[in-house]
Design a protein around this motif. Structure first.
Motif, PDB file in Angstrom:
ATOM      1  N   ALA A 151      -6.541   7.642  -2.445  1.00  0.00           N
ATOM      2  CA  ALA A 151      -5.309   7.117  -1.858  1.00  0.00           C
ATOM      3  C   ALA A 151      -5.658   6.215  -0.684  1.00  0.00           C
ATOM      4  N   LEU A 180      -4.645   4.862  -5.866  1.00  0.00           N
ATOM      5  CA  LEU A 180      -3.234   4.824  -5.488  1.00  0.00           C
ATOM      6  C   LEU A 180      -3.110   4.087  -4.164  1.00  0.00           C
ATOM      7  N   VAL A 182      -0.741   3.035  -1.235  1.00  0.00           N
ATOM      8  CA  VAL A 182       0.546   3.383  -0.635  1.00  0.00           C
ATOM      9  C   VAL A 182       0.937   2.288   0.349  1.00  0.00           C
ATOM     10  N   VAL A 217       0.866  10.404  -1.597  1.00  0.00           N
ATOM     11  CA  VAL A 217      -0.007  11.343  -2.307  1.00  0.00           C
ATOM     12  C   VAL A 217       0.817  12.455  -2.938  1.00  0.00           C
TER      13      VAL A 217
END
Length: 266
Positions: A151, A180, A182, A217
């Protein structure tokens, strides 16, 4: 990851041993060795004999080896390491001499009555050390790392070799890496540029918009079902703010799977 360091005495004995067992199995897979560190208190130098301090050191080695003997080392070289100084000083000094690849720490109790994810000493080590840190939850049983969820907020990674621990894991376990990203309110166009080495490593990529990295997350963790969660500690970033007081509260961040914290992405 050839040199793995596990400090003892940061949590109760049973939890420390489960964390050590995890580190040993990881070292077996990577062909590494494990140093088991424990602090001992030297006598004041004025008026004390060197032999007395050596005796204290030998006692600490014996204490460490007694704990090691409770675990099947499975052919892995496990070395007792008495640390003369405070762990916050002794571990970085040892790292300069022996190039530690990974520091393995544990979480606080999973009991809901305990509000902390990381306590004072563990939080301080994460905050101050340059060594990549693996946080292993209480009594977590080792399993092969087949899927990693990394993340990030920014795709910019400036520090050389920052991704080395992840690359070792991917190579050792033939692991899939899901990235991922964010996007928070501080997201900039520069953050959208993903590091070239990271692009080569990742198997999938997804973006999400959330107030914090932790919220992102939580939103995507179950969909990915990873064996390892990976994050960066950046200056002025979300995790830097978490460690301002050295401790981390569960309400601010918590992971029930091993958490790899990479230092110095910027």
């Amino acid at each position: 990851m050839k040199n793995i360091l596990v400090p003892l005495g940061l949590s109760d004995a049973q939890v420390s041993l489960s964390r050590l067992a995890y580190a040993i199995q990881l070292a077996k897979e990577t062909g590494g060795k494990v140093y088991v560190a424990k602090k001992f208190k030297e006598l004041p130098r004025t008026g004390s004999l060197p032999s007395a301090n050596n005796a204290l050191k030998d006692i600490t080695i014996a204490e460490i080896e007694k704990e090691i003997a409770k675990i099947d080392t499975d052919g892995v070289e496990v070395i007792a390491l008495p640390v003369e100084e405070d762990l916050l000083e002794g571990i970085p000094a040892f790292n300069l001499k022996h190039a530690i690849d990974l520091l393995v720490l544990g979480t606080e109790s999973l009991d809901i009555a305990n509000p902390y994810f990381l306590g004072e000493t563990s939080g301080s080590l994460v905050k101050k050390t340059e060594i990549p840190v693996l946080i292993v939850p209480e009594n977590y049983e080792y399993r092969a790392i087949k899927k990693v969820l990394m993340a990030i907020k920014s795709g910019v990674i400036k520090k050389e070799n920052a991704l080395a621990p992840v690359q070792d894991i991917l190579t050792t376990f033939s692991t899939e890496l899901g990235l991922l990203q964010v996007k928070t309110s501080e997201f900039t166009p520069e953050d959208a540029e993903i590091n070239a080495d990271l692009k080569k490593m990742m198997n999938s990529y997804k973006t999400t918009q959330n107030a914090t990295l932790f919220q992102g997350v939580l939103e995507h963790l179950n969909d990915n079902n990873p064996d390892l969660l990976c994050v960066f500690r950046r200056k002025r970033g979300f995790f830097e703010q978490l460690w301002e007081d050295n401790t981390v509260l569960k309400k601010d961040f918590e992971s029930r799977i091993p958490l790899l914290i990479l230092r110095g992405a910027d």
